[in-house]
Design an enzyme around this catalytic site. Structure first.
Site, PDB file in Angstrom:
ATOM      1  N   ALA A  13     104.274  27.046  10.728  1.00 20.38           N
ATOM      2  CA  ALA A  13     105.251  27.312  11.799  1.00 20.38           C
ATOM      3  C   ALA A  13     104.709  26.841  13.141  1.00 20.38           C
ATOM      4  CB  ALA A  13     105.596  28.795  11.850  1.00 20.38           C
ATOM      5  N   GLY A  14     104.278  25.573  13.193  1.00 17.32           N
ATOM      6  CA  GLY A  14     103.859  24.981  14.458  1.00 17.32           C
ATOM      7  C   GLY A  14     105.052  24.305  15.099  1.00 17.32           C
ATOM      8  N   TYR A  15     104.777  23.294  15.928  1.00 15.99           N
ATOM      9  CA  TYR A  15     105.884  22.652  16.637  1.00 15.99           C
ATOM     10  C   TYR A  15     106.891  22.013  15.684  1.00 15.99           C
ATOM     11  CZ  TYR A  15     103.465  23.446  20.974  1.00 15.99           C
ATOM     12  OH  TYR A  15     102.871  24.051  22.058  1.00 15.99           O
ATOM     13  N   GLU A  25      92.122  19.545  30.231  1.00 14.11           N
ATOM     14  CA  GLU A  25      92.917  20.737  30.578  1.00 14.11           C
ATOM     15  C   GLU A  25      92.060  21.999  30.479  1.00 14.11           C
ATOM     16  OE1 GLU A  25      96.564  20.231  28.097  1.00 14.11           O
ATOM     17  OE2 GLU A  25      97.510  19.968  30.046  1.00 14.11           O
ATOM     18  N   GLN A  83     104.957  16.558  21.345  1.00 16.84           N
ATOM     19  CA  GLN A  83     106.219  15.905  21.672  1.00 16.84           C
ATOM     20  C   GLN A  83     106.850  15.269  20.424  1.00 16.84           C
ATOM     21  OE1 GLN A  83     107.552  12.388  24.610  1.00 16.84           O
ATOM     22  NE2 GLN A  83     105.538  13.170  24.943  1.00 16.84           N
TER      23      GLN A  83
HETATM   24  C1  LIG Z   1      94.724  22.438  24.049  1.00 20.78           C
HETATM   25  C2  LIG Z   1      95.707  21.404  23.535  1.00 20.78           C
HETATM   26  C3  LIG Z   1      96.598  20.817  24.429  1.00 20.78           C
HETATM   27  C4  LIG Z   1      97.543  19.905  23.965  1.00 20.78           C
HETATM   28  N1  LIG Z   1      98.428  19.394  24.865  1.00 20.78           N
HETATM   29  C5  LIG Z   1      99.414  18.573  24.436  1.00 20.78           C
HETATM   30  C6  LIG Z   1     100.416  18.115  25.349  1.00 20.78           C
HETATM   31  O1  LIG Z   1     100.373  18.407  26.553  1.00 20.78           O
HETATM   32  N2  LIG Z   1     101.407  17.351  24.866  1.00 20.78           N
HETATM   33  C7  LIG Z   1     101.502  17.019  23.537  1.00 20.78           C
HETATM   34  O2  LIG Z   1     102.464  16.348  23.150  1.00 20.78           O
HETATM   35  N3  LIG Z   1     100.575  17.416  22.634  1.00 20.78           N
HETATM   36  C8  LIG Z   1      99.526  18.194  23.049  1.00 20.78           C
HETATM   37  N4  LIG Z   1      98.585  18.638  22.144  1.00 20.78           N
HETATM   38  C9  LIG Z   1      98.678  18.247  20.716  1.00 20.78           C
HETATM   39  C10 LIG Z   1      99.704  19.127  19.993  1.00 20.78           C
HETATM   40  O3  LIG Z   1      99.439  20.481  20.231  1.00 20.78           O
HETATM   41  C11 LIG Z   1      99.761  18.862  18.483  1.00 20.78           C
HETATM   42  O4  LIG Z   1     100.057  17.507  18.307  1.00 20.78           O
HETATM   43  C12 LIG Z   1     100.833  19.740  17.824  1.00 20.78           C
HETATM   44  O5  LIG Z   1     100.442  21.090  17.856  1.00 20.78           O
HETATM   45  C13 LIG Z   1     101.122  19.328  16.396  1.00 20.78           C
HETATM   46  O6  LIG Z   1     102.181  20.102  15.905  1.00 20.78           O
HETATM   47  P1  LIG Z   1     102.296  20.439  14.354  1.00 20.78           P
HETATM   48  O7  LIG Z   1     103.615  21.109  14.153  1.00 20.78           O
HETATM   49  O8  LIG Z   1     101.994  19.260  13.530  1.00 20.78           O
HETATM   50  O9  LIG Z   1     101.090  21.436  14.077  1.00 20.78           O
HETATM   51  P2  LIG Z   1     100.735  22.818  14.759  1.00 20.78           P
HETATM   52  O10 LIG Z   1     101.515  23.027  15.985  1.00 20.78           O
HETATM   53  O11 LIG Z   1      99.259  22.848  14.831  1.00 20.78           O
HETATM   54  O12 LIG Z   1     101.204  23.875  13.680  1.00 20.78           O
HETATM   55  C14 LIG Z   1     100.628  24.064  12.423  1.00 20.78           C
HETATM   56  C15 LIG Z   1     100.995  25.462  11.958  1.00 20.78           C
HETATM   57  O13 LIG Z   1     100.571  25.625  10.627  1.00 20.78           O
HETATM   58  C16 LIG Z   1      99.857  26.834  10.494  1.00 20.78           C
HETATM   59  N5  LIG Z   1      98.885  26.639   9.441  1.00 20.78           N
HETATM   60  C17 LIG Z   1      97.815  25.800   9.437  1.00 20.78           C
HETATM   61  N6  LIG Z   1      97.151  25.862   8.270  1.00 20.78           N
HETATM   62  C18 LIG Z   1      97.825  26.759   7.508  1.00 20.78           C
HETATM   63  C19 LIG Z   1      97.644  27.258   6.190  1.00 20.78           C
HETATM   64  N7  LIG Z   1      96.645  26.838   5.395  1.00 20.78           N
HETATM   65  N8  LIG Z   1      98.515  28.183   5.729  1.00 20.78           N
HETATM   66  C20 LIG Z   1      99.546  28.637   6.500  1.00 20.78           C
HETATM   67  N9  LIG Z   1      99.772  28.184   7.749  1.00 20.78           N
HETATM   68  C21 LIG Z   1      98.926  27.252   8.243  1.00 20.78           C
HETATM   69  C22 LIG Z   1      99.238  27.087  11.865  1.00 20.78           C
HETATM   70  O14 LIG Z   1      98.945  28.436  12.099  1.00 20.78           O
HETATM   71  C23 LIG Z   1     100.342  26.564  12.776  1.00 20.78           C
HETATM   72  O15 LIG Z   1     101.275  27.573  13.047  1.00 20.78           O
HETATM   73  C24 LIG Z   1      97.599  19.534  22.578  1.00 20.78           C
HETATM   74  C25 LIG Z   1      96.688  20.110  21.690  1.00 20.78           C
HETATM   75  C26 LIG Z   1      95.754  21.032  22.146  1.00 20.78           C
HETATM   76  C27 LIG Z   1      94.781  21.669  21.167  1.00 20.78           C
END
Ligand SMILES: Cc1cc2nc3c(=O)[nH]c(=O)nc-3n(C[C@H](O)[C@H](O)[C@H](O)COP(=O)(O)OP(=O)(O)OC[C@H]3O[C@@H](n4cnc5c(N)ncnc54)[C@H](O)[C@@H]3O)c2cc1C
Length: 392
Positions: free
Chosen positions: A9-11, A162, A306
């Site tokens: 449940a990430g972005y 940041e 994004q």
């Molecule tokens: C400090 C920081 C600042 C950032 N700033 C920016 C920015 O300004 N702009 C930008 O575009 N990007 C930014 N990023 C990058 C961005 O955050 C990532 O690209 C983004 O979070 C990816 O989204 P996602 O949905 O793939 O994964 P995530 O958002 O990481 O979500 C993954 C989810 O899966 C869950 N999960 C993981 N493993 C398991 C498992 N084994 N079982 C169950 N659940 C699990 C996690 O808890 C989480 O909820 C930043 C990153 C960081 C760390």
């Protein structure tokens, strides 16, 4: 009815789930926490700007329809042949899988880095960083060893820069709290590449560099971290820096569960998808966010929040289209810009091709958070969080 299972449940996963919820399309979401967190703001949580739970939203506040099921569990592996996801608590079968379980830190094989550094990965690791730094200050009061007051941040990308901004805002408050002379605290950023913040133009980099150095940080580019031991980082050229706090922000790779499940992956472990974000290995699996190796005009789309939030609604659309025999839509990434905060009040970046800096940059970053909350849960969620900030 075909079973849709979303992992993470990430972005990307949360925005996919919110879109299915709005359309009353049945699905199950599995996530390791009962909340969704704002990864892009975790540096604020680590640097002590607001309490860590401020950076979260309960999943139950987003998914409100009876057709949506949430399971709090940790995904361990995916058996694509049997269409089963194994979790720590139980197993879950699926007809269609949406795999959005994000990223893990990339240590680039630097010996000792994983064992001896802290990372910004989730809310828990941010609490760990805050507590660790505070303990180091307390320790200094006991033994007056200045090594406790040295913080080394590895990596000068968005996360590292940041984080520095937040730490430099927090440190004077900690010094006041513990009666420590600010000039004794040494904050160093170590970056192997020739520049900081490669995402922005040279003049904006200069703004960031000047701001952070004026606040007392040492930014060292063209400097490689080659080995880490407890409390010591070794740099190329035989230099050693002893530090009570070592934080690594140097890179990310996709969750290793994808490689282990046998998907075709790139060198960062991201699984290859077609234009519809469907795995090239398995048309019952859709992949989004930092897990997806998606390309636009033959070039990989960089892993960002994004891109992940743009992918989420399309993942929801395409998985339901397959189930209902409708046409899927291709993914197109719209680059809206990049913003880096440099502490609570200011930032630098580019929005819709317009460079922003200073207070405007800081406000733009706050604005992007509210826009995202609106996308997730409409006015209700955005207003709730705003009320938290201004305490109404
Ligand atoms: C400090 C920081 C600042 C950032 N700033 C920016 C920015 O300004 N702009 C930008 O575009 N990007 C930014 N990023 C990058 C961005 O955050 C990532 O690209 C983004 O979070 C990816 O989204 P996602 O949905 O793939 O994964 P995530 O958002 O990481 O979500 C993954 C989810 O899966 C869950 N999960 C993981 N493993 C398991 C498992 N084994 N079982 C169950 N659940 C699990 C996690 O808890 C989480 O909820 C930043 C990153 C960081 C760390």
């Amino acid at each position: 009815m075909a079973k849709i299972l979303i992992l993470g449940a990430g972005y990307s996963g949360m925005t996919a789930a919110a879109a299915l919820d709005r359309n009353s399309e049945p699905f199950t979401l599995i996530n390791n926490n009962a909340y969704h967190y704002f990864t892009t703001l975790l540096h604020e949580a680590a640097g002590g700007r607001r309490p860590p739970m401020y950076y979260t939203v309960p999943i139950a506040d987003v998914l409100r329809k009876p057709t949506s099921t949430f399971v709090q569990d940790e995904v361990v592996s995916i058996d694509r042949e049997k269409k089963i996801v194994h979790c720590k608590g139980s197993d879950h079968s699926y007809d269609y899988l949406v795999c959005t379980i994000g990223w893990v830190p990339e240590y680039f094989g630097i010996p000792g880095m994983q064992e001896h550094s802290l990372v910004i990965r989730n809310v828990d690791t941010c609490i760990e960083i805050r507590q660790h730094i505070e303990q180091q200050f307390q320790q200094y009061v006991q033994d007056h060893d200045v090594r406790h007051l040295r913080i080394v941040v590895g990596g000068a990308g968005l996360t590292g820069i940041e984080l520095l901004g937040e730490l430099l805002d927090w440190i004077p408050k900690l010094c006041l709290q513990y009666g420590i002379d600010r000039s004794l605290v040494d904050v160093q950023n170590i970056e192997a590449m020739p520049t900081i913040l490669p995402q922005v133009s040279e003049d904006l980099r200069a703004v960031a560099y000047n701001r952070l150095t004026e606040l007392g940080a040492k930014l060292r580019t063209n400097t490689k971290l080659v080995r880490v031991e407890a409390g010591v980082v070794h740099l190329d050229g035989d230099e050693q820096v002893e530090a009570g706090t070592i934080i690594w922000t140097g890179g990310v790779r996709a969750n290793p569960i994808l490689t282990e499940a046998g998907f075709t992956v790139d060198r960062r472990g991201r699984a290859k998808v077609n234009e519809f974000l469907q795995s090239v290995d398995d048309d019952h699996v859709f992949i989004g966010g930092d897990c997806a190796w998606a390309e636009e005009d033959g070039k990989p789309i960089p892993p960002t929040a994004q891109a992940a939030t743009q992918m989420g609604p399309l993942l929801a659309h395409n998985v339901t289209s397959v189930i209902h025999g409708q046409r899927m839509k291709p993914f197109h990434f719209h680059n809206l810009g990049t913003l880096a905060s440099l502490g609570p009040d200011v930032g630098v970046g580019v929005m819709m091709n317009v460079p922003v800096k200073g207070v405007v940059g800081g406000l733009a970053k706050e604005g992007s958070k509210l826009k995202y909350l609106y996308q997730l849960g409409g006015l209700r969620l955005a207003v709730d969080k705003l009320a938290d900030v201004v305490d109404i």
